[in-house]
Design a protein around this motif. Structure first.
Motif, PDB file in Angstrom:
ATOM      1  N   ALA A  61       4.183  15.076   5.327  1.00  0.00           N
ATOM      2  CA  ALA A  61       4.054  13.941   4.771  1.00  0.00           C
ATOM      3  C   ALA A  61       2.747  13.278   4.759  1.00  0.00           C
ATOM      4  CB  ALA A  61       5.093  12.988   5.269  1.00  0.00           C
ATOM      5  N   ARG A  62       1.922  13.339   5.938  1.00  0.00           N
ATOM      6  CA  ARG A  62       0.737  13.124   6.102  1.00  0.00           C
ATOM      7  C   ARG A  62      -0.334  13.736   5.192  1.00  0.00           C
ATOM      8  NH1 ARG A  62       2.221  12.466  11.726  1.00  0.00           N
ATOM      9  NH2 ARG A  62       1.505  14.645  12.121  1.00  0.00           N
ATOM     10  N   GLN A  86       1.333   5.085   6.306  1.00  0.00           N
ATOM     11  CA  GLN A  86       2.554   5.786   6.268  1.00  0.00           C
ATOM     12  C   GLN A  86       2.079   7.448   6.611  1.00  0.00           C
ATOM     13  OE1 GLN A  86       4.147   6.186   2.151  1.00  0.00           O
ATOM     14  NE2 GLN A  86       2.442   4.970   1.257  1.00  0.00           N
ATOM     15  N   PRO A  87       2.974   8.084   6.920  1.00  0.00           N
ATOM     16  CA  PRO A  87       4.414   7.986   6.766  1.00  0.00           C
ATOM     17  C   PRO A  87       4.942   7.035   7.799  1.00  0.00           C
ATOM     18  CG  PRO A  87       3.695  10.008   7.658  1.00  0.00           C
ATOM     19  CD  PRO A  87       2.294   9.403   7.388  1.00  0.00           C
ATOM     20  N   PRO A  94      10.625  11.529   8.443  1.00  0.00           N
ATOM     21  CA  PRO A  94       9.387  10.873   7.641  1.00  0.00           C
ATOM     22  C   PRO A  94       9.613  10.212   6.489  1.00  0.00           C
ATOM     23  CG  PRO A  94       9.145  13.409   7.594  1.00  0.00           C
ATOM     24  CD  PRO A  94      10.350  12.988   8.342  1.00  0.00           C
ATOM     25  N   THR A  96       8.072   7.858   3.043  1.00  0.00           N
ATOM     26  CA  THR A  96       6.708   7.600   2.352  1.00  0.00           C
ATOM     27  C   THR A  96       7.149   6.750   1.249  1.00  0.00           C
ATOM     28  OG1 THR A  96       7.003   9.884   1.332  1.00  0.00           O
ATOM     29  CG2 THR A  96       5.295   9.757   3.128  1.00  0.00           C
TER      30      THR A  96
END
Length: 296
Positions: A61-62, A86-87, A94, A96
């Motif tokens: 997600a990052r 975010q996330p 996670p 977003t």
């Protein structure tokens, strides 16, 4: 934990409420529009919320957020992330937040898909993104392990076929230069904005790898599934400037993609998905027609 564990419609709604509260966004009336690898919600104010099924998906997600912000800095037509930190951790998943580009999902033309991929392949990602190298057989092993609707015989066949393809893949001589790739480029991941401009979505698989990976699905959809016409595929080739079907490695990548698509579906426990998986495995095993494969 398998892909399907830990996130139902009920828990996804609970996670959405928590995620919205953490960033100060009004989550009232959140509309669940898709349950797949992510639970996808439409929120007020033209916002899309994605909550990953995998609890271990924070690194991914990052990376997606970082890729989206980089592509925005390049003025490249892709999903934009909301300007929040975010996330977000939502019940361990996670979450977003993204800018919604349209109220309805309308797909770009095959020609527009070619333009989007061609322009992406002109970019050079900064080292700060720390994009991983494409590892296709690690990815497919994860999908096989998450499969729930395969019979014992079908699983053994798939493992054997994957092993064969891994040996073939190791011998491939790629013709296009390595570089940044979407990793899952196809017409389903290029949608039209409110202004009817193409926009690349679903940045989950972004990585560094052979550019052929971003071309194989369009060729596969034309050649084996009949989802694109001959004229559409010719236009795709003319715009991008390379015909993957004329490359000796096409069959290996296309066969890999078929199995990957089937195993993705095999993670579902629904009877409809299980029937489709069985039909696909039979076609792969016997060389049968793929034109009756249903899109999911």
């Amino acid at each position: 934990m398998s892909q399907a564990e830990g996130l139902t419609e009920k828990t996804a709604l609970e996670a959405a409420e928590i995620a919205c509260g953490k960033v100060g966004i009004d989550g009232t009336g959140a509309e669940l529009i898709r349950m797949g690898s992510n639970a996808v919600f439409r929120l007020k104010g033209q916002i899309i919320l994605r909550i990953a099924r995998e609890r271990e998906g924070f690194k991914s997600a990052r990376r997606q957020v970082g890729v989206a912000r980089w592509l925005e800095s390049e003025d490249y037509p892709a999903n934009r992330v909301l300007d929040v930190r975010q996330p977000v951790d939502a019940l361990g998943h996670p979450a977003t937040f993204w800018v919604s580009v349209a109220e309805k999902e309308a797909y770009a033309s095959v020609a527009q898909v070619a333009e989007v991929i061609r322009d992406l392949h002109k970019l050079q990602a900064p080292d700060s993104l720390q994009l991983e190298q494409k590892q296709p057989f690690d990815e497919i092993a994860e999908r096989l392990n998450a499969a729930r609707s395969l019979s014992g015989n079908d699983e053994r066949f798939m493992r054997q076929r994957i092993t064969e393809l891994s040996h073939q893949y190791a011998e491939l001589q790629f013709l296009l230069p390595r570089g940044v790739i979407h990793g899952d480029a196809n017409i389903g991941n290029v949608i039209l904005t409110r202004d009817e401009a193409p926009c690349l979505i679903d940045l989950d698989s972004f990585c560094i790898g052979p550019r052929e990976w971003d071309l194989v699905q369009t060729a596969l959809f034309f050649e084996r599934f009949g989802w694109h016409s001959a004229d559409e595929y010719k236009r795709f080739v003319d715009i991008y400037g390379f015909d993957i079907m004329k490359w000796s490695g096409y069959e290996t990548l296309a066969s890999y993609r078929e199995i990957s698509m089937t195993l993705w579906l095999a993670a579902s426990e629904t009877e409809k998905a299980a029937n489709e998986v069985r039909k696909r495995v039979i076609a792969i095993r016997n060389g049968g027609d793929r034109r009756d494969w249903s899109a999911f």
